[in-house]
Design a protein around this motif. Structure first.
Motif, PDB file in Angstrom:
ATOM      1  N   GLN B 126      25.621 -23.277  43.968  1.00 46.86           N
ATOM      2  CA  GLN B 126      25.122 -23.059  42.610  1.00 46.86           C
ATOM      3  C   GLN B 126      24.171 -21.873  42.594  1.00 46.86           C
ATOM      4  O   GLN B 126      23.314 -21.753  43.469  1.00 46.86           O
ATOM      5  N   ALA B 127      24.340 -20.994  41.628  1.00 44.29           N
ATOM      6  CA  ALA B 127      23.444 -19.842  41.520  1.00 44.29           C
ATOM      7  C   ALA B 127      23.230 -19.509  40.057  1.00 44.29           C
ATOM      8  O   ALA B 127      24.063 -19.837  39.210  1.00 44.29           O
ATOM      9  N   LYS B 128      22.107 -18.853  39.773  1.00 41.72           N
ATOM     10  CA  LYS B 128      21.861 -18.388  38.403  1.00 41.72           C
ATOM     11  C   LYS B 128      22.681 -17.133  38.165  1.00 41.72           C
ATOM     12  O   LYS B 128      22.821 -16.297  39.065  1.00 41.72           O
ATOM     13  N   SER B 129      23.217 -16.993  36.978  1.00 37.30           N
ATOM     14  CA  SER B 129      23.932 -15.768  36.637  1.00 37.30           C
ATOM     15  C   SER B 129      23.274 -15.157  35.405  1.00 37.30           C
ATOM     16  O   SER B 129      22.319 -15.736  34.862  1.00 37.30           O
ATOM     17  N   VAL B 130      23.781 -14.030  34.956  1.00 37.17           N
ATOM     18  CA  VAL B 130      23.170 -13.348  33.804  1.00 37.17           C
ATOM     19  C   VAL B 130      23.183 -14.258  32.574  1.00 37.17           C
ATOM     20  O   VAL B 130      22.206 -14.350  31.835  1.00 37.17           O
ATOM     21  N   LYS B 131      24.294 -14.956  32.375  1.00 36.42           N
ATOM     22  CA  LYS B 131      24.438 -15.756  31.145  1.00 36.42           C
ATOM     23  C   LYS B 131      24.148 -17.239  31.329  1.00 36.42           C
ATOM     24  O   LYS B 131      24.187 -17.996  30.377  1.00 36.42           O
ATOM     25  N   GLY B 132      23.913 -17.681  32.543  1.00 35.90           N
ATOM     26  CA  GLY B 132      23.661 -19.106  32.741  1.00 35.90           C
ATOM     27  C   GLY B 132      23.700 -19.511  34.204  1.00 35.90           C
ATOM     28  O   GLY B 132      22.958 -18.978  35.022  1.00 35.90           O
ATOM     29  N   ILE B 133      24.605 -20.431  34.509  1.00 35.16           N
ATOM     30  CA  ILE B 133      24.722 -20.944  35.872  1.00 35.16           C
ATOM     31  C   ILE B 133      26.147 -20.703  36.366  1.00 35.16           C
ATOM     32  O   ILE B 133      27.115 -20.887  35.624  1.00 35.16           O
ATOM     33  N   ARG B 134      26.266 -20.303  37.624  1.00 29.05           N
ATOM     34  CA  ARG B 134      27.592 -20.131  38.233  1.00 29.05           C
ATOM     35  C   ARG B 134      27.750 -21.132  39.375  1.00 29.05           C
ATOM     36  O   ARG B 134      26.880 -21.228  40.255  1.00 29.05           O
ATOM     37  N   LEU B 135      28.839 -21.898  39.319  1.00 27.54           N
ATOM     38  CA  LEU B 135      29.184 -22.791  40.424  1.00 27.54           C
ATOM     39  C   LEU B 135      30.395 -22.203  41.132  1.00 27.54           C
ATOM     40  O   LEU B 135      31.360 -21.790  40.481  1.00 27.54           O
ATOM     41  N   VAL B 136      30.346 -22.170  42.459  1.00 27.42           N
ATOM     42  CA  VAL B 136      31.490 -21.672  43.230  1.00 27.42           C
ATOM     43  C   VAL B 136      31.986 -22.805  44.113  1.00 27.42           C
ATOM     44  O   VAL B 136      31.238 -23.346  44.932  1.00 27.42           O
ATOM     45  N   LEU B 137      33.241 -23.201  43.900  1.00 27.86           N
ATOM     46  CA  LEU B 137      33.846 -24.271  44.698  1.00 27.86           C
ATOM     47  C   LEU B 137      34.755 -23.640  45.732  1.00 27.86           C
ATOM     48  O   LEU B 137      35.577 -22.793  45.413  1.00 27.86           O
ATOM     49  N   SER B 138      34.602 -24.060  46.980  1.00 30.08           N
ATOM     50  CA  SER B 138      35.512 -23.571  48.013  1.00 30.08           C
ATOM     51  C   SER B 138      35.820 -24.709  48.968  1.00 30.08           C
ATOM     52  O   SER B 138      35.032 -25.633  49.145  1.00 30.08           O
ATOM     53  N   MET B 139      36.984 -24.606  49.576  1.00 30.37           N
ATOM     54  CA  MET B 139      37.420 -25.660  50.515  1.00 30.37           C
ATOM     55  C   MET B 139      36.881 -25.355  51.907  1.00 30.37           C
ATOM     56  O   MET B 139      36.818 -24.215  52.298  1.00 30.37           O
TER      57      MET B 139
END
Lengths: 66, 139
Positions: B126-139
């Protein structure tokens, strides 16, 4: 690497982006997220969607008549 | 990149909504049947889709927001949960939750994705992005 990136804005807007998938597997892989979160309003397919095993499939329509 | 989808968020899991409230410091009150609002529909703003003026003030559960005089009503309808609330300035809800209670919807979406993705074996960043929050899912 295969990844699903989800951007959620402060007004509750959700955008899902699949990365590193080829072919239709991206749609299958991210289906559970769409079912969890609501309704899909719009979908934009990218070049990789049309690839099979890393090769781009190009459909050519030949004018057979006229 | 393979495809990009835009999703219209629907709230369909009460436990996740409760967890989202906790993450924002809000108090989720189960089975509270009314929520505090102005108390009278003045007709100056459109009603939420599928609701009439008689529905306002009634709910199945409620959310109390620290520092706000008004509360958010959580109404179950057609298998989904709708948020009813009065955004009049003095009620204090818009100041705390943003326009359209967007911050609560954002917290719900984050919680919903994280819970289900982990169950499916994804690693979640989970990270903050310019417009909100970004979640990155990876296997």
């Amino acid at each position: 690497m295969k990844q699903i990136v989800i951007d959620i804005t402060e007004d509750g807007e959700v955008k899902i982006e699949t990365r590193g998938f080829t072919g239709k597997s991206c749609v299958e892989e991210s289906r559970f997220l769409k079912e969890l979160l609501g309704k899909e309003l719009a979908r934009q397919l990218t070049t990789a969607y049309y690839q099979v095993d890393g090769k781009t499939c190009v459909k050519k329509h030949l004018p057979l008549c006229g | 990149m393979s495809h990009v989808s835009k999703i219209e968020l629907e709230i369909n899991d009460l436990e996740t909504l409760e967890a989202a409230c906790a993450s924002l410091g809000l108090q989720f009150v189960r089975n509270q049947k009314t929520y505090t609002w102005y108390g009278e529909y003045m007709g100056d703003t459109p009603l939420p889709e599928g609701f009439s003026a008689d529905d306002l003030g009634k709910c199945d559960h409620a959310v109390r927001v620290p520092g706000a005089a008004y509360e958010v009503g959580v109404v179950r309808k057609d298998g989904k949960y709708f948020l009813l609330w009065d955004f009049w300035r003095d009620g204090g809800l818009e100041r705390a939750l943003g326009p359209g209670a967007g911050k609560l919807k954002q917290a719900y979406a984050i919680e919903r994705v994280k819970r289900e993705a982990r169950l499916k074996g994804y690693r979640v960043q989970q990270a903050k992005s310019v417009k909100g929050i970004r979640l990155v899912l990876s296997m």
